[in-house]
Design an enzyme around this catalytic site. Structure first.
Site, PDB file in Angstrom:
ATOM      1  N   LYS A   1     -22.138  -0.476  54.025  1.00 44.81           N
ATOM      2  CA  LYS A   1     -20.745  -0.590  53.580  1.00 44.81           C
ATOM      3  C   LYS A   1     -20.719  -1.540  52.405  1.00 44.81           C
ATOM      4  O   LYS A   1     -21.585  -2.416  52.292  1.00 44.81           O
ATOM      5  CB  LYS A   1     -19.864  -1.157  54.704  1.00 44.81           C
ATOM      6  CG  LYS A   1     -18.408  -0.767  54.594  1.00 44.81           C
ATOM      7  CD  LYS A   1     -18.167   0.638  55.119  1.00 44.81           C
ATOM      8  CE  LYS A   1     -16.717   1.005  55.162  1.00 44.81           C
ATOM      9  NZ  LYS A   1     -16.522   2.224  55.959  1.00 44.81           N
TER      10      LYS A   1
HETATM   11  P1  NAD Z   1      -6.474   4.133  52.288  1.00 47.20           P
HETATM   12  O1  NAD Z   1      -6.650   3.075  51.282  1.00 47.20           O
HETATM   13  O2  NAD Z   1      -6.347   5.548  51.837  1.00 47.20           O
HETATM   14  O3  NAD Z   1      -5.216   3.797  53.226  1.00 47.20           O
HETATM   15  C1  NAD Z   1      -5.064   2.561  53.872  1.00 47.20           C
HETATM   16  C2  NAD Z   1      -3.663   2.485  54.428  1.00 47.20           C
HETATM   17  O4  NAD Z   1      -3.536   1.267  55.171  1.00 47.20           O
HETATM   18  C3  NAD Z   1      -2.579   2.448  53.353  1.00 47.20           C
HETATM   19  O5  NAD Z   1      -1.472   3.208  53.787  1.00 47.20           O
HETATM   20  C4  NAD Z   1      -2.221   0.971  53.284  1.00 47.20           C
HETATM   21  O6  NAD Z   1      -0.914   0.740  52.815  1.00 47.20           O
HETATM   22  C5  NAD Z   1      -2.352   0.600  54.747  1.00 47.20           C
HETATM   23  N1  NAD Z   1      -2.460  -0.838  54.942  1.00 47.20           N
HETATM   24  C6  NAD Z   1      -3.199  -1.722  54.225  1.00 47.20           C
HETATM   25  N2  NAD Z   1      -2.996  -2.970  54.687  1.00 47.20           N
HETATM   26  C7  NAD Z   1      -2.124  -2.870  55.714  1.00 47.20           C
HETATM   27  C8  NAD Z   1      -1.514  -3.806  56.589  1.00 47.20           C
HETATM   28  N3  NAD Z   1      -1.783  -5.110  56.506  1.00 47.20           N
HETATM   29  N4  NAD Z   1      -0.653  -3.347  57.540  1.00 47.20           N
HETATM   30  C9  NAD Z   1      -0.377  -2.027  57.637  1.00 47.20           C
HETATM   31  N5  NAD Z   1      -0.913  -1.095  56.822  1.00 47.20           N
HETATM   32  C10 NAD Z   1      -1.774  -1.520  55.887  1.00 47.20           C
HETATM   33  O7  NAD Z   1      -7.699   3.982  53.296  1.00 47.20           O
HETATM   34  P2  NAD Z   1      -8.303   5.076  54.296  1.00 47.20           P
HETATM   35  O8  NAD Z   1      -9.467   5.696  53.629  1.00 47.20           O
HETATM   36  O9  NAD Z   1      -7.218   5.920  54.854  1.00 47.20           O
HETATM   37  O10 NAD Z   1      -8.911   4.127  55.437  1.00 47.20           O
HETATM   38  C11 NAD Z   1      -8.117   3.640  56.513  1.00 47.20           C
HETATM   39  C12 NAD Z   1      -9.029   3.200  57.647  1.00 47.20           C
HETATM   40  O11 NAD Z   1      -9.848   4.305  58.046  1.00 47.20           O
HETATM   41  C13 NAD Z   1     -10.020   2.080  57.307  1.00 47.20           C
HETATM   42  O12 NAD Z   1     -10.256   1.300  58.448  1.00 47.20           O
HETATM   43  C14 NAD Z   1     -11.275   2.845  56.932  1.00 47.20           C
HETATM   44  O13 NAD Z   1     -12.439   2.045  57.063  1.00 47.20           O
HETATM   45  C15 NAD Z   1     -11.220   3.942  57.960  1.00 47.20           C
HETATM   46  N6  NAD Z   1     -12.017   5.122  57.620  1.00 47.20           N
HETATM   47  C16 NAD Z   1     -11.820   5.808  56.476  1.00 47.20           C
HETATM   48  C17 NAD Z   1     -12.582   6.940  56.229  1.00 47.20           C
HETATM   49  C18 NAD Z   1     -12.369   7.798  55.003  1.00 47.20           C
HETATM   50  O14 NAD Z   1     -12.972   8.870  54.948  1.00 47.20           O
HETATM   51  N7  NAD Z   1     -11.529   7.436  54.062  1.00 47.20           N
HETATM   52  C19 NAD Z   1     -13.571   7.331  57.136  1.00 47.20           C
HETATM   53  C20 NAD Z   1     -13.734   6.622  58.322  1.00 47.20           C
HETATM   54  C21 NAD Z   1     -12.946   5.516  58.556  1.00 47.20           C
END
Ligand code: NAD
Length: 420
Positions: free
Chosen positions: A106
């Site tokens: 990561k």
């Molecule tokens: P993203 O940046 O597209 O979205 C993140 C979201 O979280 C946004 O809506 C943001 O406003 C919100 N957010 C940020 N800080 C916040 C807070 N303090 N309180 C409430 N909401 C908050 O990111 P993503 O890719 O959707 O990732 C989200 C989660 O999923 C992370 O934990 C990431 O590690 C995990 N994840 C993502 C993927 C992927 O393929 N993108 C894969 C596996 C896991």
């Protein structure tokens, strides 16, 4: 940092629980408790106003015993060494659990991407990926999108890397990152893959519990890639989203949000703030909203004892990585609310990243139908395997996920031995 809620510490304690159930030599357990490489790069970037700003970038490579390091790149103001060590080790467990030929990694940069212009974002990305140099590569370490990054960022990252390798190797370099736009060697189905995987897990759970998803209610925290796709795909199964939250606040709509309209709004405005036809609620009210399913899809450590006590749902499916603290887990277990853990629930993203990487290596283009079919099969088979482990070892789902993953890693170590 030795805070009990530090993600790295939490992931280590999940490993310790699983290690007590699996036949794994002590020295392998010790090796897997730490990442192999921790790379920190401070790099300057010229900003639009002509000034230079210094950024701190990270790449943590936890394990490559099963294959090249694999894991997302996060752009966030709270990105830190401890968080990324935790997230990198989660990737090792996730890839092993899904049977993918990848290890765990990561990385990211500590800054707020919303506060820079598009051209600054491009320069920051290119400078960082250039600085990473041979620490990444299609056969060595393969980044992907995570919080604050997307397919556009991956396209810049790939282009930067391609320009650092010789002309003859250029085409082979396409697989250096996954989650690229389809026009740049990405795969159909990657953007929605993580949300799709969450939904397959929820379907598996629902089928096993004779729980009809039609007419049920969802609350989702985080409306980015994972949260919005999970909500939209559950919407197709008759589940309505009644409360959403992001970094800007929380909204409630008892009639259910129109996911496509909300997604378009967020794409244009950058957050859910100001979305019409919804009631603004507090974070506490969000967690206490009456619903059936809760999908945390924002950041880690969001569900502590207080939130777990407030939740009025039947099921939690962790779209985010590490959203539930150990206290939160304990309260949910006491209340009989099952949690489909991150390493399983959100593994659809890295699974489809693997399909993208294979297509790049073979110069192939798969259809969305092929990708969707393979993903569903992978998610359902893994869910089944985790359930078997749960039953035979009498443990919770999270420990079972780590246990299945650890067994595979332990076999690899047993057969390979340790150099020299
Ligand atoms: P993203 O940046 O597209 O979205 C993140 C979201 O979280 C946004 O809506 C943001 O406003 C919100 N957010 C940020 N800080 C916040 C807070 N303090 N309180 C409430 N909401 C908050 O990111 P993503 O890719 O959707 O990732 C989200 C989660 O999923 C992370 O934990 C990431 O590690 C995990 N994840 C993502 C993927 C992927 O393929 N993108 C894969 C596996 C896991």
């Amino acid at each position: 940092m030795n805070d009990v809620n530090s993600l790295f510490h939490v992931v280590q304690s999940h490993l310790d629980l699983a290690a007590a159930l699996v036949d794994v030599p002590e020295h392998i357990h010790t090796i897997l408790r730490q990442p192999k490489n921790e790379i920190i790069i401070n790099f300057p970037v010229r900003m639009d106003d002509g000034r230079y700003r210094l950024f701190k970038g990270y790449r943590i490579q936890h394990s490559n015993i099963l294959g090249p390091y694999k894991g997302g790149m996060r752009y966030h103001e709270l990105a830190s060494l401890d968080e990324l060590k935790g997230l990198a080790s989660l990737m090792t467990w996730k890839c092993s659990l899904l049977g993918l030929p990848f290890g765990g990694a990561k990385g990211g940069i500590k800054f707020t991407p919303r506060e820079v212009s598009i051209s600054e974002l491009e320069r920051i990305t290119r400078r960082f990926f250039h600085a990473l140099g041979s620490n990444i590569g299609p056969d060595y370490d393969i980044p992907a999108p995570d919080v604050g990054t997307n397919d556009q960022v991956m396209a810049w990252a790939m282009d930067t890397y391609m320009n650092t390798v010789g002309t003859v190797s250029r085409q082979n370099a396409m697989g250096v990152v996954t989650g690229k736009p389809v026009s740049c060697g990405g795969t159909p189905g990657r953007t929605k893959a993580t949300g799709q995987g969450v939904v397959h897990c929820i379907e598996e759970w629902a089928e096993r519990h004779h729980f009809d998803l039609q007419g049920k209610k969802l609350i989702v925290q985080g409306y980015g890639n994972v949260g919005s796709h999970t909500a939209a795909l559950l919407g197709q199964l008759g589940v309505s989203t009644v409360a959403v939250g992001d970094h800007a606040g929380y909204l409630y709509n008892p009639e259910g949000f129109n996911e496509h309209r909300l997604l378009n709004y967020v794409r244009q405005r950058g957050s859910i703030a100001g979305y019409p036809n919804a009631e603004q609620i507090t974070r506490d009210e969000f967690f206490a909203t009456e619903a059936d399913i809760f999908v945390p899809a924002a950041l880690e450590n969001q569900v502590g004892a207080k939130e777990a006590t407030a939740l009025k749902v039947r099921l939690v499916a962790e779209g985010a990585n590490g959203p539930t603290t150990p206290d939160g887990d304990r309260v949910l277990a006491e209340r009989g609310i099952p949690v489909i853990p991150d390493v399983l629930a959100n593994a659809g993203g890295v699974t489809v990243s693997y399909y993208e990487w294979v297509q790049n290596r073979r110069s192939e283009k798969w259809t969305i139908q092929e990708v969707d079919r393979l993903l569903e099969q992978a998610m359902r088979q893994t869910y089944q395997r985790v359930m078997e482990f749960c039953v035979t070892r009498r443990c919770d789902l999270r420990t079972a996920c780590y246990g299945v993953a650890l067994e595979r890693l332990a076999h690899a170590y047993a057969e390979r031995g340790i150099f020299p």
